[in-house]
Design an enzyme around this catalytic site. Structure first.
Site, PDB file in Angstrom:
ATOM      1  CG  MET A  64       2.299 -15.280   0.813  1.00 12.13           C
ATOM      2  SD  MET A  64       1.483 -14.271   2.058  1.00 12.13           S
ATOM      3  CE  MET A  64      -0.232 -14.562   1.689  1.00 12.13           C
TER       4      MET A  64
ATOM      5  CE  LYS B 269       3.333  -5.209   5.786  1.00 11.06           C
ATOM      6  NZ  LYS B 269       2.026  -5.555   5.304  1.00 11.06           N
TER       7      LYS B 269
ATOM      8  CG  ASP C 271       2.958  -3.048   0.296  1.00  9.32           C
ATOM      9  OD1 ASP C 271       3.289  -2.283   1.210  1.00  9.32           O
ATOM     10  OD2 ASP C 271       1.895  -3.679   0.261  1.00  9.32           O
TER      11      ASP C 271
HETATM   12  N1  SAH Z   1      -2.051  -8.851  -3.124  1.00  5.86           N
HETATM   13  C1  SAH Z   1      -1.188  -9.728  -3.869  1.00  5.86           C
HETATM   14  C2  SAH Z   1      -0.721 -10.903  -3.052  1.00  5.86           C
HETATM   15  C3  SAH Z   1       0.188 -10.542  -1.937  1.00  5.86           C
HETATM   16  S1  SAH Z   1       0.709 -11.941  -1.042  1.00  5.86           S
HETATM   17  C4  SAH Z   1      -1.941 -10.210  -5.102  1.00  5.86           C
HETATM   18  O1  SAH Z   1      -3.127  -9.945  -5.250  1.00  5.86           O
HETATM   19  O2  SAH Z   1      -1.312 -10.846  -5.928  1.00  5.86           O
HETATM   20  C5  SAH Z   1       2.275 -12.255  -1.722  1.00  5.86           C
HETATM   21  C6  SAH Z   1       2.276 -13.536  -2.526  1.00  5.86           C
HETATM   22  O3  SAH Z   1       1.780 -13.289  -3.838  1.00  5.86           O
HETATM   23  C7  SAH Z   1       3.645 -14.119  -2.739  1.00  5.86           C
HETATM   24  O4  SAH Z   1       4.088 -14.866  -1.634  1.00  5.86           O
HETATM   25  C8  SAH Z   1       3.394 -15.010  -3.934  1.00  5.86           C
HETATM   26  O5  SAH Z   1       2.763 -16.201  -3.556  1.00  5.86           O
HETATM   27  C9  SAH Z   1       2.400 -14.188  -4.729  1.00  5.86           C
HETATM   28  N2  SAH Z   1       3.099 -13.410  -5.761  1.00  5.86           N
HETATM   29  C10 SAH Z   1       3.179 -12.077  -5.862  1.00  5.86           C
HETATM   30  N3  SAH Z   1       3.893 -11.722  -6.967  1.00  5.86           N
HETATM   31  C11 SAH Z   1       4.247 -12.864  -7.565  1.00  5.86           C
HETATM   32  C12 SAH Z   1       4.997 -13.162  -8.740  1.00  5.86           C
HETATM   33  N4  SAH Z   1       5.502 -12.200  -9.529  1.00  5.86           N
HETATM   34  N5  SAH Z   1       5.202 -14.456  -9.053  1.00  5.86           N
HETATM   35  C13 SAH Z   1       4.706 -15.444  -8.284  1.00  5.86           C
HETATM   36  N6  SAH Z   1       3.989 -15.213  -7.172  1.00  5.86           N
HETATM   37  C14 SAH Z   1       3.752 -13.948  -6.810  1.00  5.86           C
END
Ligand code: SAH
Length: 491
Positions: free
Chosen positions: A169, A57, A35
């Site tokens: 998100m 995505k 991803d």
């Molecule tokens: N499966 C992932 C989440 C995916 S949803 C997990 O467990 O973290 C995607 C969301 O994750 C983004 O919109 C944001 O809110 C958060 N996110 C992912 N990477 C991030 C980062 N480096 N800094 C801040 N938020 C992050």
């Protein structure tokens, strides 16, 4: 054996925020389907070695529809391939990992799911915000700020929540989130933090109060991905923010060595907080390997001398293709510089003579009283090796020297938008090549660090005079100078 799909989480931020179990799964995979929100350095290691599919995505802009990703996984599994489905963070937290697993089950494909560090765990940590803290926050809740139309759209019910709230998100929906929480009874003085690119060395953290936040921030100032945190533990961040207090935090540091060589240095700089921009200026092209092979077949020397890590690697890679290490017999081994010494040791060999400094003169000082005219000396080296050591050894001994690689200049530019803070140069040729390709202006107002006197002289020849250089030429010492400089700058 039946193939299997393993759905895994890559963690967030630093490429090392990955579990050992996931790393092993990646090593064993035939195919990796990954991803967008994954540290690209994790994938880079497998380029050219495994089948890689990017199905990332981007908000509202799907590269590959979920359905197609599902079908792709089933198809590959049925072809007998071991597939790893790599997702950002944890596969079971806002990541459709469970949907994908259910689809695999329906289609009779075996699967396993390995956890990863989720964004809340990583980003709160690197913002200095504990998820819970005794007497301050007894619970934590992860909430998605992005809802499908048929889902409950209101955040009011969290208004009276007394633990730590983490919104994934959420930034696009910040207005609604804040207004709902206030309508649901949240205290306007509650602490809020917005973390952009959390866990990376260029992360940005903004802190405020719930009632001020909407007027204080502009969405565009917080590049995605972002996480929103609300709760009392935000207040601990000034004391706990080790991440942003690292000496090189968010400094843009240029290094110019070839990728393979610069790895240690790049890793250390990253650990100290730097954004490392790797603009290699030359690549290593092997040459004369047939002659080298022949020399090794007939190897009969008293001394074997290495001037660089590359010559060590090329020499032993070539030797081990056909022979084992006994082929070099009782030869005495000498090395210029500690790095070179270490690479020799990685082949389970002791180094008899070496100079701590990466300069030929220093090694020669040690050798000249030992080596005799009848001693047979073998010196494999680069086409850029300065003549000094070759000439001295030729006078002093019975020398056979051979160019085994060229340093080809890389003319393609690496694009970087960041304004450089510092540039590290490890050789005269990298200075010359860098300036030829990027121009001297690229170094304007950039703090320049040079590994040693010869490199510094080349910089001065280009009119760059304000240079920091360690007393002893080695990358460890160079790094120490960089640390010292920024430590002083901070105080
Ligand atoms: N499966 C992932 C989440 C995916 S949803 C997990 O467990 O973290 C995607 C969301 O994750 C983004 O919109 C944001 O809110 C958060 N996110 C992912 N990477 C991030 C980062 N480096 N800094 C801040 N938020 C992050």
């Amino acid at each position: 054996m039946k193939s299997k799909v393993i759905i895994v989480g890559a963690g967030i931020g630093d490429k090392d925020n990955i579990t050992v179990k996931v790393k092993k799964a990646l090593e064993n995979a035939d195919v990796i389907v990954y991803d967008r929100l994954i540290n690209h350095d994790i994938i880079r290691e497998y380029e050219g070695k495994k089948e890689l599919y990017y199905v990332g995505k981007k908000a509202s802009h799907h590269t590959m529809a979920q359905e197609d990703i599902n079908k792709l996984m089933v198809k590959m599994a049925n072809e007998g391939k071991n597939l790893v489905r790599l997702k950002g963070g944890d596969p079971y937290i806002f990541a459709r990992g469970s949907e994908e697993a259910l689809f695999l089950k329906e289609n009779g494909v075996d699967f396993e799911v390995y956890p990863g560090l989720t964004a809340a765990t990583v980003c709160l940590n690197s913002a200095g915000i504990p998820q819970t803290h005794r007497n301050i926050s007894q619970s934590v809740t992860y909430i998605t700020g992005h809802r499908e139309n048929d889902e409950d759209q209101s955040f009011e019910k969290y208004g009276k929540y007394d633990g730590t709230l983490v919104f994934y998100m959420g930034l696009k929906n910040l207005d609604k989130i804040i207004n709902d929480l206030l309508a649901g009874g949240m205290d306007g003085d509650a602490d809020i933090a917005i973390i952009s690119k959390g866990g990376y060395n260029n992360q940005k953290v903004f802190k405020s109060k719930v009632r001020f936040v909407l007027t204080e921030i502009k969405e565009e100032d917080f590049p995605s991905p972002t996480l929103i945190v609300i709760g009392k533990t935000v207040g601990l961040s000034d004391d706990l923010n080790y991440f942003e207090n690292r000496v090189l935090f968010n400094k843009n540091v240029l290094i110019t060595r070839s990728l393979k060589e610069s790895f240690d240095l790049s890793q250390r700089l990253t650990e100290l907080g730097a954004n490392v921009i790797n603009a290699p200026t030359f690549s290593i092209e092997y040459k004369n390997l047939d002659i080298l092979e022949n020399d090794i077949d007939n190897f009969d020397y008293d001394y074997l001398i290495f001037t660089s890590t590359n010559s060590v690697r090329i020499f032993f890679e070539t030797l081990l293709k056909k022979h084992d290490i006994r082929k070099i017999g009782k030869v005495k081994i000498a090395a210029i510089g500690l790095k070179t010494k270490r690479v020799i040791e990685s082949f389970n060999l002791k180094v008899d003579y070496y100079s701590k400094e990466g300069v030929a003169e220093k090694l020669y000082e040690k050798l000249f009283s030992i080596i005799k005219k009848e001693d047979k000396v073998y010196l494999p080296h680069s086409s850029l090796t300065r003549p000094y050591i070759i000439d001295r050894l030729r006078e002093k001994s019975t020398l056979r020297d051979l160019e085994i690689y060229d340093n080809e200049i890389i003319k393609e530019k690496v694009n970087f938008d960041e304004k450089l803070d510092a540039a590290l140069f490890m050789s005269s040729s990298s200075v010359n090549n860098f300036i030829e390709v990027y121009g001297k202006d690229a170094l304007k107002d950039v703090k320049i660090f040079s590994i040693g006197a010869i490199t510094s002289q080349t910089l001065k020849d280009h009119g760059l005079n304000d240079i920091i250089q360690p007393k002893i030429a080695s990358s460890e010492n160079l790094l120490e100078e960089v640390e010292k400089y920024y430590e002083n700058e901070k105080n």
